[in-house]
Scaffold this motif. Structure first.
Motif, PDB file in Angstrom:
ATOM      1  N   LYS A   4       0.823  -1.257  -0.052  1.00 32.56           N
ATOM      2  CA  LYS A   4       0.114   0.036   0.023  1.00 32.56           C
ATOM      3  C   LYS A   4       0.861   1.344  -0.068  1.00 32.56           C
ATOM      4  O   LYS A   4       0.744   2.105  -0.754  1.00 32.56           O
ATOM      5  CB  LYS A   4      -1.047  -0.042   1.201  1.00 32.56           C
ATOM      6  N   ASN A   7       2.377   1.524  -3.401  1.00 30.67           N
ATOM      7  CA  ASN A   7       1.515   1.837  -4.312  1.00 30.67           C
ATOM      8  C   ASN A   7       1.037   3.620  -4.240  1.00 30.67           C
ATOM      9  O   ASN A   7       0.947   4.307  -5.235  1.00 30.67           O
ATOM     10  CB  ASN A   7       0.043   1.340  -4.381  1.00 30.67           C
ATOM     11  N   LEU A   8       0.988   3.925  -3.003  1.00 31.21           N
ATOM     12  CA  LEU A   8       0.727   5.343  -2.756  1.00 31.21           C
ATOM     13  C   LEU A   8       1.934   6.467  -3.119  1.00 31.21           C
ATOM     14  O   LEU A   8       1.780   7.321  -3.553  1.00 31.21           O
ATOM     15  CB  LEU A   8       0.356   5.568  -1.074  1.00 31.21           C
ATOM     16  N   GLN A  10       4.174   5.445  -5.771  1.00 29.69           N
ATOM     17  CA  GLN A  10       3.978   5.508  -7.064  1.00 29.69           C
ATOM     18  C   GLN A  10       2.941   6.541  -7.656  1.00 29.69           C
ATOM     19  O   GLN A  10       3.243   7.317  -8.532  1.00 29.69           O
ATOM     20  CB  GLN A  10       3.715   4.160  -7.747  1.00 29.69           C
ATOM     21  N   GLU A  11       1.707   6.413  -6.882  1.00 34.07           N
ATOM     22  CA  GLU A  11       0.686   7.509  -7.155  1.00 34.07           C
ATOM     23  C   GLU A  11       1.221   8.972  -6.776  1.00 34.07           C
ATOM     24  O   GLU A  11       0.849   9.916  -7.851  1.00 34.07           O
ATOM     25  CB  GLU A  11      -0.638   7.060  -6.510  1.00 34.07           C
ATOM     26  N   ALA A  12       1.845   9.218  -5.948  1.00 35.07           N
ATOM     27  CA  ALA A  12       2.310  10.537  -5.622  1.00 35.07           C
ATOM     28  C   ALA A  12       3.236  10.888  -6.641  1.00 35.07           C
ATOM     29  O   ALA A  12       3.399  12.041  -6.962  1.00 35.07           O
ATOM     30  CB  ALA A  12       2.961  10.508  -4.165  1.00 35.07           C
ATOM     31  N   LEU A  14       3.557   9.958  -9.810  1.00 40.96           N
ATOM     32  CA  LEU A  14       3.073  10.344 -10.937  1.00 40.96           C
ATOM     33  C   LEU A  14       2.142  11.556 -10.715  1.00 40.96           C
ATOM     34  O   LEU A  14       2.226  12.321 -11.842  1.00 40.96           O
ATOM     35  CB  LEU A  14       1.945   9.100 -11.198  1.00 40.96           C
ATOM     36  N   LEU A  15       1.712  11.768  -9.838  1.00 40.20           N
ATOM     37  CA  LEU A  15       1.043  13.000  -9.695  1.00 40.20           C
ATOM     38  C   LEU A  15       1.927  14.165  -9.732  1.00 40.20           C
ATOM     39  O   LEU A  15       1.679  15.399 -10.248  1.00 40.20           O
ATOM     40  CB  LEU A  15      -0.068  13.207  -8.271  1.00 40.20           C
TER      41      LEU A  15
END
Length: 130
Positions: A4, A7-8, A10-12, A14-15
């Motif tokens: 988790k 994933n968070l 990676q999302e951060a 990407l953003l």
């Protein structure tokens, strides 16, 4: 738990990269519009300077609109019975006026071309995947 957080993370990331790209795109658009605006301003200032300093031509709002009075006024000055020196001065004034109108037409055309480039630049699709 580590999946988790990864994933968070990676999302951060990407953003963060998407925000950085969007900021770069906005800066590029602002810079492009600033350059076009400065070009239009320089054309206008150059035209004004040429008309005022070189040609001693008074600028009026009527000069920016075509009128039928311009042709009739040139005909009346040519047919008047003034002394030769006055006719020469009138011819010089007519030539100056025609040059000024010609320069105004060129400046107007360049401004329209720049505005068309702005419209085309705004309407062209931007690739955000790059």
């Amino acid at each position: 738990m580590t999946d988790k957080t990864q994933n968070l993370q990676q999302e951060a990331d990407l953003l963060e990269s998407a925000i950085a790209e969007e900021i770069e795109n906005i800066q590029e658009k602002i810079w492009h519009k600033l350059k076009l605006g400065l070009s239009v301003a320089l054309i206008g200032i150059g035209t004004f300077w040429i008309l005022k300093k070189w040609l001693d031509y008074p600028l009026r709002l009527q000069d920016f609109y075509p009128s039928a009075d311009a042709t009739s006024s040139t005909e009346t000055t040519e047919t008047s019975n003034a002394p030769q020196s006055q006719k020469d001065l009138d011819i010089i004034a007519i030539i100056k006026r025609e040059i000024a109108v010609f320069l105004l037409a060129i400046a107007k055309q360049k401004i329209y071309e720049l505005l068309e480039k702005i419209r085309n630049y705004e309407n062209e699709p931007h690739n955000e995947d790059e």
